[in-house]
Enzyme design. Structure first.
Site, PDB file in Angstrom:
ATOM      1  N   ARG A  16      14.839  -6.375  -0.915  1.00  0.00           N
ATOM      2  CA  ARG A  16      15.122  -5.364  -1.934  1.00  0.00           C
ATOM      3  C   ARG A  16      14.748  -4.212  -1.889  1.00  0.00           C
ATOM      4  NH1 ARG A  16      15.094  -8.894  -7.811  1.00  0.00           N
ATOM      5  NH2 ARG A  16      17.288  -9.389  -7.643  1.00  0.00           N
TER       6      ARG A  16
ATOM      7  N   GLY B 134      21.402 -12.386 -11.611  1.00  0.00           N
ATOM      8  CA  GLY B 134      22.072 -12.221 -13.200  1.00  0.00           C
ATOM      9  C   GLY B 134      23.104 -11.069 -13.325  1.00  0.00           C
TER      10      GLY B 134
ATOM     11  N   LYS C  27      15.811 -23.509 -14.653  1.00  0.00           N
ATOM     12  CA  LYS C  27      16.348 -24.158 -16.255  1.00  0.00           C
ATOM     13  C   LYS C  27      17.610 -23.731 -16.684  1.00  0.00           C
ATOM     14  CE  LYS C  27      11.603 -23.376 -18.251  1.00  0.00           C
ATOM     15  NZ  LYS C  27      10.562 -22.716 -18.754  1.00  0.00           N
TER      16      LYS C  27
ATOM     17  N   GLY D 244      17.434 -12.608  -6.180  1.00  0.00           N
ATOM     18  CA  GLY D 244      16.072 -12.245  -5.402  1.00  0.00           C
ATOM     19  C   GLY D 244      15.996 -13.181  -4.504  1.00  0.00           C
TER      20      GLY D 244
HETATM   21  C1  3PG Z   1      16.340  -9.715 -10.918  1.00  0.00           C
HETATM   22  O1  3PG Z   1      15.771 -10.395 -10.113  1.00  0.00           O
HETATM   23  O2  3PG Z   1      17.291 -10.450 -11.418  1.00  0.00           O
HETATM   24  C2  3PG Z   1      16.263  -8.356 -11.418  1.00  0.00           C
HETATM   25  O3  3PG Z   1      15.255  -7.993 -10.937  1.00  0.00           O
HETATM   26  C3  3PG Z   1      16.087  -8.446 -12.949  1.00  0.00           C
HETATM   27  O4  3PG Z   1      14.887  -9.020 -13.321  1.00  0.00           O
HETATM   28  P1  3PG Z   1      14.729  -9.578 -15.114  1.00  0.00           P
HETATM   29  O5  3PG Z   1      15.786 -10.945 -15.021  1.00  0.00           O
HETATM   30  O6  3PG Z   1      13.440  -9.878 -15.121  1.00  0.00           O
HETATM   31  O7  3PG Z   1      15.326  -8.397 -15.950  1.00  0.00           O
END
Ligand code: 3PG
Length: 395
Positions: free
Chosen positions: A37, A376, A200, A353
């Site tokens: 990243r 997400g 989860k 990630g």
């Molecule tokens: C991720 O890893 O999906 C992004 O960096 C967003 O992180 P977060 O879900 O903690 O907002």
């Protein structure tokens, strides 16, 4: 969508440019496990430093609750320094006075990283006060953090109202191009498969339910699969699962059937007492999970069946590894599936990630047409949602 790119801004000599990136990388004891990243944002950062801009970088890391030192961006600043092969300043203070001083001291062509933006009051509240503080003296704001753009947080959303000029970064441009391709598959009602895993169901509930509306097949792996397996009446031993989500898991399977979407669960898993590489792995079918063991990986029969089924799909989206890929041999299922995807047709996208980390660890980059930095964010965009960070930068 209407947005400016870095090519619209050639004259940036000495200008202060604020860049939101997503350096939310996997870490262990202050060590970066995978820098993908960080690497992904280098073209944007270099483009700006080459133009003589004074580049201020903001990112979050993890989900701090009390400014935990292990979530400091200092190790990431050090890594960026190595990758850019130039010195990078780090501002550990989170008060306006420190930030303004650090910005003022920044020379053309140089880079400054602020501390974890989630250490700042107001970041997760989309706060105008913080937005105004961050934007002080900024000539151009660049959002390169696709992976964070599904959050209505100050540094991707509110900030856009406080800057004179804004643009998407080079990584964001690629991510938006990928979203367009995905959108076409949806418009043309092509056959879509999603492989999703995670710890989860409770945190992915909304996403899972929405996936059923447009995916033809959803393959569920990882700890999340254990809850689904338990919901079907199987014993899952000491496997991670959510006992209070069994009803919900059942309901999702039923909703999928109503939506003409098929949910696929592993039919075999690899178990052990703990996720340790010196413990003997035990491969079993899901009706034979030993009471004293936990499922740690998806079995080889499942991987073979899933690959066969995936041959039917035009778009294959992978969000998450198939097991505890960090610990060998529980990375076998993930490695095998990722490797064999290379033989399949269709447009194959991976995102998130952990997924990035697993792809690099297995050296299976070639299996994918696009590797998104978003997890997400990618799934929410796939649902057809306008992400707050994208909306703000394109308005
Ligand atoms: C991720 O890893 O999906 C992004 O960096 C967003 O992180 P977060 O879900 O903690 O907002």
């Amino acid at each position: 969508m209407n947005y400016k790119t870095l090519s619209n801004f050639e004259n940036l000599q000495g200008q202060l440019v604020l860049v939101r990136v997503d350096f939310n990388v996997p870490m262990n004891n202050g060590k970066i496990l995978d820098n993908a990243r960080i690497q992904a944002h280098l073209p944007t950062i270099k483009n700006l430093t080459d133009k003589g801009a004074r580049v201020v970088i903001i990112s979050h890391l993890g989900r701090p609750t009390n400014n935990e030192p292990e979530l400091s961006l200092l190790p990431i600043a050090n890594e960026l320094e190595k990758l850019l092969d130039q010195s990078v300043s780090f501002c550990s203070g989170i008060d306006k006075q420190f930030i303004d001083q650090a910005k003022a001291a920044l020379k053309p062509g140089k880079v400054l990283i602020l501390e974890n933006i989630r250490f700042f009051d107001g970041e997760t509240d989309n706060d105008t006060f913080l937005a105004s503080m961050l934007s002080n003296d900024v000539s151009l704001y660049v959002n390169d953090a696709f992976a964070s753009s599904h959050r209505s947080h100050t540094s991707v959303d509110a900030i856009c109202k406080f800057v004179k000029q804004k643009a998407v970064g080079m990584l964001m441009e690629e991510e938006l191009r990928n979203l367009n391709i995905i959108d076409k598959f949806k418009q043309e009602q092509k056959k879509i498969a999603i492989i999703s895993s995670g710890a989860k169901i409770s945190t992915k509930l909304g996403l899972l339910r929405n996936l059923l509306d447009y995916a033809d097949d959803v393959f569920i792996a990882g700890a999340m699969a254990n809850t689904f397996i338990a919901s079907q009446g199987y014993e899952v031993g000491t496997s991670k699962h959510e006992e209070d989500m069994l009803k919900e898991a059942k309901a999702i399977i039923e909703q999928a059937a109503d939506n003409n979407c098929q949910i696929h669960l592993p039919t075999d898993v690899v178990c052990s007492y703990e996720p340790k590489s010196d413990l003997e792995p035990t491969a079993v079918s899901i009706d034979n999970i030993p009471a004293s063991m936990m499922a740690l990986d998806t079995g080889s029969e499942t991987v073979a069946n899933w690959i066969e089924k995936l041959k039917e799909h035009d778009l294959i989206l992978i969000n998450g590894p198939l097991g505890v890929f960090e610990v060998s041999p529980f990375d076998n299922g993930t490695n095998e599936l990722f490797k064999q995807l290379n033989e399949l047709g269709g447009y194959k996208v991976a995102g998130g990630g952990d997924t990035l980390y697993a792809i690099h660890k297995s050296g299976t980059e070639a299996s994918f047409d696009f590797i998104s930095t978003g997890g997400g964010a990618l799934l929410e965009a796939l649902e057809g949602k306008m992400l707050p960070g994208i909306k703000a930068i394109t308005e």
